[in-house]
Every structure is written in structure tokens, then in C-alpha cells.
Design a protein around this motif. Structure first.
Motif, PDB file in Angstrom:
ATOM      1  N   VAL A  36    -126.677  -0.739  -4.599  1.00 20.48           N
ATOM      2  CA  VAL A  36    -127.088  -1.706  -5.611  1.00 20.48           C
ATOM      3  C   VAL A  36    -127.287  -0.960  -6.921  1.00 20.48           C
ATOM      4  CG1 VAL A  36    -128.769  -3.449  -6.307  1.00 20.48           C
ATOM      5  CG2 VAL A  36    -128.202  -3.173  -3.887  1.00 20.48           C
ATOM      6  N   GLY A  37    -126.337  -1.148  -7.833  1.00 26.27           N
ATOM      7  CA  GLY A  37    -126.420  -0.509  -9.141  1.00 26.27           C
ATOM      8  C   GLY A  37    -127.208  -1.366 -10.118  1.00 26.27           C
ATOM      9  N   GLU A  38    -127.420  -0.814 -11.294  1.00 24.06           N
ATOM     10  CA  GLU A  38    -128.163  -1.567 -12.301  1.00 24.06           C
ATOM     11  C   GLU A  38    -127.380  -2.811 -12.726  1.00 24.06           C
ATOM     12  OE1 GLU A  38    -127.179   0.407 -16.514  1.00 24.06           O
ATOM     13  OE2 GLU A  38    -127.961   1.851 -15.063  1.00 24.06           O
ATOM     14  N   LYS A  39    -128.110  -3.801 -13.176  1.00 20.62           N
ATOM     15  CA  LYS A  39    -127.489  -5.064 -13.555  1.00 20.62           C
ATOM     16  C   LYS A  39    -126.556  -4.859 -14.745  1.00 20.62           C
ATOM     17  CE  LYS A  39    -128.646  -9.869 -14.634  1.00 20.62           C
ATOM     18  NZ  LYS A  39    -129.746 -10.834 -14.859  1.00 20.62           N
ATOM     19  N   VAL A  40    -125.360  -5.492 -14.663  1.00 21.60           N
ATOM     20  CA  VAL A  40    -124.415  -5.410 -15.767  1.00 21.60           C
ATOM     21  C   VAL A  40    -124.230  -6.794 -16.358  1.00 21.60           C
ATOM     22  CG1 VAL A  40    -123.166  -3.417 -14.878  1.00 21.60           C
ATOM     23  CG2 VAL A  40    -122.460  -5.685 -14.173  1.00 21.60           C
ATOM     24  N   SER A  41    -123.978  -6.829 -17.664  1.00 16.97           N
ATOM     25  CA  SER A  41    -123.788  -8.114 -18.327  1.00 16.97           C
ATOM     26  C   SER A  41    -122.427  -8.703 -17.968  1.00 16.97           C
ATOM     27  CB  SER A  41    -123.878  -7.939 -19.846  1.00 16.97           C
ATOM     28  OG  SER A  41    -122.777  -7.170 -20.309  1.00 16.97           O
ATOM     29  N   GLU A  42    -122.275  -9.995 -18.201  1.00 16.55           N
ATOM     30  CA  GLU A  42    -121.004 -10.661 -17.934  1.00 16.55           C
ATOM     31  C   GLU A  42    -119.889 -10.027 -18.749  1.00 16.55           C
ATOM     32  OE1 GLU A  42    -118.998 -15.135 -18.202  1.00 16.55           O
ATOM     33  OE2 GLU A  42    -121.124 -14.838 -18.598  1.00 16.55           O
ATOM     34  N   PHE A  43    -120.192  -9.636 -19.997  1.00 15.44           N
ATOM     35  CA  PHE A  43    -119.188  -8.997 -20.848  1.00 15.44           C
ATOM     36  C   PHE A  43    -118.735  -7.672 -20.256  1.00 15.44           C
ATOM     37  CE2 PHE A  43    -118.305  -5.821 -24.134  1.00 15.44           C
ATOM     38  CZ  PHE A  43    -117.192  -6.393 -24.741  1.00 15.44           C
ATOM     39  N   ARG A  62    -117.977   0.456 -13.383  1.00 15.07           N
ATOM     40  CA  ARG A  62    -119.248  -0.254 -13.401  1.00 15.07           C
ATOM     41  C   ARG A  62    -120.295   0.625 -12.720  1.00 15.07           C
ATOM     42  NH1 ARG A  62    -118.295  -5.622 -10.148  1.00 15.07           N
ATOM     43  NH2 ARG A  62    -120.548  -5.808 -10.347  1.00 15.07           N
ATOM     44  N   PRO A  63    -121.569   0.446 -13.047  1.00 17.01           N
ATOM     45  CA  PRO A  63    -122.618   1.287 -12.462  1.00 17.01           C
ATOM     46  C   PRO A  63    -122.615   1.229 -10.941  1.00 17.01           C
ATOM     47  CG  PRO A  63    -123.494  -0.007 -14.288  1.00 17.01           C
ATOM     48  CD  PRO A  63    -122.107  -0.515 -14.030  1.00 17.01           C
ATOM     49  N   GLY A  64    -122.631   2.388 -10.297  1.00 23.27           N
ATOM     50  CA  GLY A  64    -122.680   2.456  -8.847  1.00 23.27           C
ATOM     51  C   GLY A  64    -121.378   2.854  -8.179  1.00 23.27           C
ATOM     52  N   VAL A  65    -120.256   2.796  -8.894  1.00 21.05           N
ATOM     53  CA  VAL A  65    -118.963   3.146  -8.298  1.00 21.05           C
ATOM     54  C   VAL A  65    -118.955   4.609  -7.850  1.00 21.05           C
ATOM     55  CG1 VAL A  65    -116.513   3.497  -8.795  1.00 21.05           C
ATOM     56  CG2 VAL A  65    -117.612   1.368  -9.455  1.00 21.05           C
ATOM     57  N   ASP A  66    -119.626   5.475  -8.589  1.00 22.30           N
ATOM     58  CA  ASP A  66    -119.652   6.892  -8.223  1.00 22.30           C
ATOM     59  C   ASP A  66    -120.341   7.116  -6.875  1.00 22.30           C
ATOM     60  OD1 ASP A  66    -122.064   6.079  -9.496  1.00 22.30           O
ATOM     61  OD2 ASP A  66    -122.632   8.172  -9.771  1.00 22.30           O
ATOM     62  N   VAL A  67    -121.349   6.293  -6.561  1.00 18.32           N
ATOM     63  CA  VAL A  67    -122.042   6.412  -5.275  1.00 18.32           C
ATOM     64  C   VAL A  67    -121.119   5.972  -4.136  1.00 18.32           C
ATOM     65  CG1 VAL A  67    -124.017   5.657  -3.897  1.00 18.32           C
ATOM     66  CG2 VAL A  67    -124.296   6.076  -6.341  1.00 18.32           C
ATOM     67  N   LEU A  68    -120.351   4.894  -4.356  1.00 18.41           N
ATOM     68  CA  LEU A  68    -119.393   4.449  -3.347  1.00 18.41           C
ATOM     69  C   LEU A  68    -118.308   5.499  -3.123  1.00 18.41           C
ATOM     70  CD1 LEU A  68    -118.748   0.636  -3.852  1.00 18.41           C
ATOM     71  CD2 LEU A  68    -120.455   1.795  -2.456  1.00 18.41           C
ATOM     72  N   GLU A  69    -117.887   6.155  -4.195  1.00 19.01           N
ATOM     73  CA  GLU A  69    -116.867   7.204  -4.066  1.00 19.01           C
ATOM     74  C   GLU A  69    -117.408   8.373  -3.240  1.00 19.01           C
ATOM     75  OE1 GLU A  69    -113.556   9.497  -6.817  1.00 19.01           O
ATOM     76  OE2 GLU A  69    -115.218   8.441  -7.787  1.00 19.01           O
ATOM     77  N   TRP A  70    -118.670   8.716  -3.461  1.00 17.05           N
ATOM     78  CA  TRP A  70    -119.319   9.757  -2.656  1.00 17.05           C
ATOM     79  C   TRP A  70    -119.388   9.330  -1.191  1.00 17.05           C
ATOM     80  CZ3 TRP A  70    -124.019   8.662  -0.203  1.00 17.05           C
ATOM     81  CH2 TRP A  70    -124.562   9.728   0.526  1.00 17.05           C
ATOM     82  N   ALA A  71    -119.730   8.052  -0.929  1.00 20.30           N
ATOM     83  CA  ALA A  71    -119.810   7.553   0.444  1.00 20.30           C
ATOM     84  C   ALA A  71    -118.437   7.607   1.114  1.00 20.30           C
ATOM     85  CB  ALA A  71    -120.357   6.124   0.462  1.00 20.30           C
ATOM     86  N   PHE A  72    -117.390   7.284   0.360  1.00 21.58           N
ATOM     87  CA  PHE A  72    -116.020   7.353   0.891  1.00 21.58           C
ATOM     88  C   PHE A  72    -115.691   8.784   1.327  1.00 21.58           C
ATOM     89  CE2 PHE A  72    -111.534   8.285   0.346  1.00 21.58           C
ATOM     90  CZ  PHE A  72    -110.914   7.238   1.022  1.00 21.58           C
ATOM     91  N   LYS A  73    -116.041   9.752   0.508  1.00 20.26           N
ATOM     92  CA  LYS A  73    -115.761  11.159   0.844  1.00 20.26           C
ATOM     93  C   LYS A  73    -116.523  11.574   2.099  1.00 20.26           C
ATOM     94  CE  LYS A  73    -114.753  12.605  -3.901  1.00 20.26           C
ATOM     95  NZ  LYS A  73    -115.224  13.405  -5.073  1.00 20.26           N
ATOM     96  N   TYR A  74    -117.745  11.074   2.231  1.00 17.72           N
ATOM     97  CA  TYR A  74    -118.554  11.389   3.415  1.00 17.72           C
ATOM     98  C   TYR A  74    -117.895  10.808   4.665  1.00 17.72           C
ATOM     99  CZ  TYR A  74    -122.739  12.220   6.235  1.00 17.72           C
ATOM    100  OH  TYR A  74    -123.613  12.673   7.185  1.00 17.72           O
ATOM    101  N   LEU A  75    -117.433   9.564   4.590  1.00 15.30           N
ATOM    102  CA  LEU A  75    -116.742   8.923   5.706  1.00 15.30           C
ATOM    103  C   LEU A  75    -115.464   9.692   6.058  1.00 15.30           C
ATOM    104  CD1 LEU A  75    -117.049   5.159   4.703  1.00 15.30           C
ATOM    105  CD2 LEU A  75    -118.366   6.356   6.444  1.00 15.30           C
ATOM    106  N   ALA A  76    -114.753  10.129   5.032  1.00 15.70           N
ATOM    107  CA  ALA A  76    -113.515  10.864   5.245  1.00 15.70           C
ATOM    108  C   ALA A  76    -113.775  12.191   5.956  1.00 15.70           C
ATOM    109  CB  ALA A  76    -112.809  11.101   3.918  1.00 15.70           C
ATOM    110  N   GLU A  77    -114.803  12.911   5.497  1.00 15.40           N
ATOM    111  CA  GLU A  77    -115.136  14.207   6.094  1.00 15.40           C
ATOM    112  C   GLU A  77    -115.538  14.074   7.562  1.00 15.40           C
ATOM    113  OE1 GLU A  77    -118.182  15.656   3.555  1.00 15.40           O
ATOM    114  OE2 GLU A  77    -116.808  16.159   1.905  1.00 15.40           O
TER     115      GLU A  77
END
Length: 294
Positions: A36-43, A62-77
Motif C-alpha cells: 500500500v503506497g501513498e495516495k496518488v491524485s487522479e492526475f 507510481r508510489p510503491g512499484v519499487d517495493v513490488l519489483e523487490w518482491a518479484f526479485k525475492y520470488l525469483a530468487e
């Protein structure tokens, strides 16, 4: 079985993801990892969407994508996703947008069919509660946040069972500690305890606590049924009977080398406010991971 693993940062969510994967394997569960990343505006949401669609080479997320990318690498490893997806890398340009607050990446799992990465934006408790209610998860796994009130509110107001990965140390030799009594929640806690014990390959202590120096037939019967169920499931288990305050005794017995499993309180939120809740008291004071089964 559906499991939701909530991660919040690359620095502190490693133990949560590690425990979550072990439990998901034991349950052969459909697994979703959410940040759950910080709230982003509609714009901002529209700008990110256009950037991803038209200019994939831009590093604008968008905020939080970097955390998902880290999780993907963890799953891959840990070989939790298919090799061809690992070779392709994290597919951040193919996030499926469901509304302004939720985006999803679909992956093919190796242990179970579904492994999804979810990014939500907004208030943490509100977003996780909405995710659980709309997607019908059985268990949510969260880190032992330093924000005690936040974890307290999650346990009280989110409908799924909740596994709090509190002070988890991969080098520690754990055992399971299941709180046993004659309440309706004990039977489900015992069933979950079998799977968690299988996930970690460890034994189980079945703890029954009485406030008085006497154990009624209900307590004795519940302890006996729990031990038999464990043995039929191939789990090494033993009954432990102690006298004292239930919450304090559970915490003291667990120490820092157990994973506590107990049924949720059946009290209403109003009664919990005035009289307290044994599972919440244990969660707030224990020094180890705890699974509260609902």
C-alpha cells in the motif's frame, strides 16, 4: 485457500515475505503480495498510465512499484515463479489497473497456480480491509510494525485470520505454541497449527491455561482432542497445563522461540474496548510471531 502477504518496504519486509512463502507452500495457497503506497491524485495516476503505455523506457512509476519489483526479485530468487517469467524480469509496464487505487501483476507460480502482485494507494488499514473483503482472503500475513495501534486495528477490523511476523529470526529454532481451551476458535487454530508446523518442520506445544488450580472437563477434552489430531497428522506434539492469567502465561511460555497460534476473540468490538481481548493482549506483549485464527 487464499493468502495475502502485506509488505511495506524493501528494508524491513524480508522476514514477512519469507514466512509468507513458507506458509503459502504448506497450504498450497493462491498467493497475493500487496504493497500500500501513498495516495496518488487522479492526475498523477493518469500521467503514470500514459507514461507506461507510450514511453516504456521512462523510469517514472507510481508510489510503491519499487517495493513490488523487490518482491518479484525475492520470488525469483526462491524459484516461486516460472523460469520464463524470471528471465523476462519484473513486468512493471503491464500493471493491470482496476481503479485509481489498485493495480495488479499476474504471475505463474511454481508451487501454486496463482501468484499476484498488488499495488494499492491510500490509507493502509482501509486499503487492506477493502482488499480482504473484496477478494475473500483466508489469511493475511503482516510484519510486526512498530506502530502498535496499526497492527491492533488490523486484527480487530479485518475479517481474515492474521499472522503477525513479529521479531522473526530465521536463525532461531522455533516451536509452535497453540493456546487450547474449549472455545469454538480452538478447533480451527489446531488445523492451522498443523499446516504451519508442516511449513517450518517443527513440533508443537499445546498450552492449556486455567485461572484456577483446576482444569474442567471441557479444557481436558479440548487438549486431548488437539493432541490426537496432531499425532494423526504426523506432528510431534505435547500437552502443557499451567495455572495463571491466560494472556500473561501464553506470552511468558512463548518467550522469543515460539510461533503462537490461537483463536480470535468472540467478543464484540464494544466488549473488547471495555473488557479487553486475550488474543490482542498476547499480540501486544509477545516477543515472537503470532497467528490469530478467525
Amino acid at each position: 485457500m487464499k493468502i495475502l502477504i502485506a509488505v511495506g518496504s524493501k528494508e524491513y519486509s524480508g522476514p514477512t515475505l519469507q514466512v509468507g512463502i513458507k506458509v503459502a507452500k504448506a497450504f498450497n495457497a493462491s498467493t497475493t503480495i500487496v504493497d500500500v503506497g501513498e495516495k496518488v491524485s487522479e492526475f498523477s495516476t493518469k500521467v503514470v498510465g500514459l507514461t507506461q503505455e507510450r514511453m516504456e523506457s521512462w523510469d517514472f512509476d507510481r508510489p510503491g512499484v519499487d517495493v513490488l519489483e523487490w518482491a518479484f526479485k525475492y520470488l525469483a530468487e526462491n524459484n516461486f515463479i516460472e523460469p520464463q517469467q524470471i528471465e523476462a524480469g519484473f513486468p512493471k509496464t503491464t500493471l493491470v489497473e482496476k481503479d485509481g487505487r489498485r493495480a495488479e501483476v499476474y504471475l505463474k507460480g511454481t508451487v501454486c497456480d496463482d501468484v499476484n502482485l498488488i499495488l494499492r494507494n491510500g490509507d493502509i488499514i482501509a486499503e487492506l480491509r477493502d482488499e480482504v473483503q473484496t477478494e475473500f482472503y483466508d489469511v493475511m500475513i503482516i510484519g510486526g510494525s512498530g506502530k502498535r495501534r496499526m497492527v491492533h486495528d488490523m486484527i480487530q477490523y479485518i475479517d481474515s485470520s492474521i499472522f503477525v511476523v513479529k521479531n522473526y529470526d530465521p536463525s532461531q529454532e522455533y516451536q509452535i505454541l497453540i493456546a487450547v481451551d474449549d472455545s469454538p476458535g480452538t478447533r480451527k487454530a489446531i488445523k492451522y497449527g498443523v499446516r504451519v508446523a508442516q511449513a517450518f518442520g517443527i513440533g508443537v506445544n499445546l498450552l492449556t491455561v486455567s485461572k484456577q488450580d483446576h482444569f474442567g472437563e471441557g479444557y481436558k477434552g479440548a487438549a486431548d482432542r488437539a493432541a490426537k489430531f496432531m499425532h494423526r497428522s504426523g506432528i510431534e506434539a505435547k500437552n502443557v497445563f499451567k495455572v495463571g492469567d491466560p494472556a500473561k502465561t501464553i506470552v511468558d511460555t512463548a518467550g522469543d522461540n515460539h510461533i503462537i497460534i490461537m483463536g480470535a476473540s468472540t467478543r464484540s468490538p464494544i466488549k473488547k474496548f471495555f473488557k479487553g481481548s486475550k488474543p490482542l493482549d498476547v499480540m501486544e506483549n509477545c516477543r515472537c510471531p503470532i497467528l490469530i485464527v478467525k
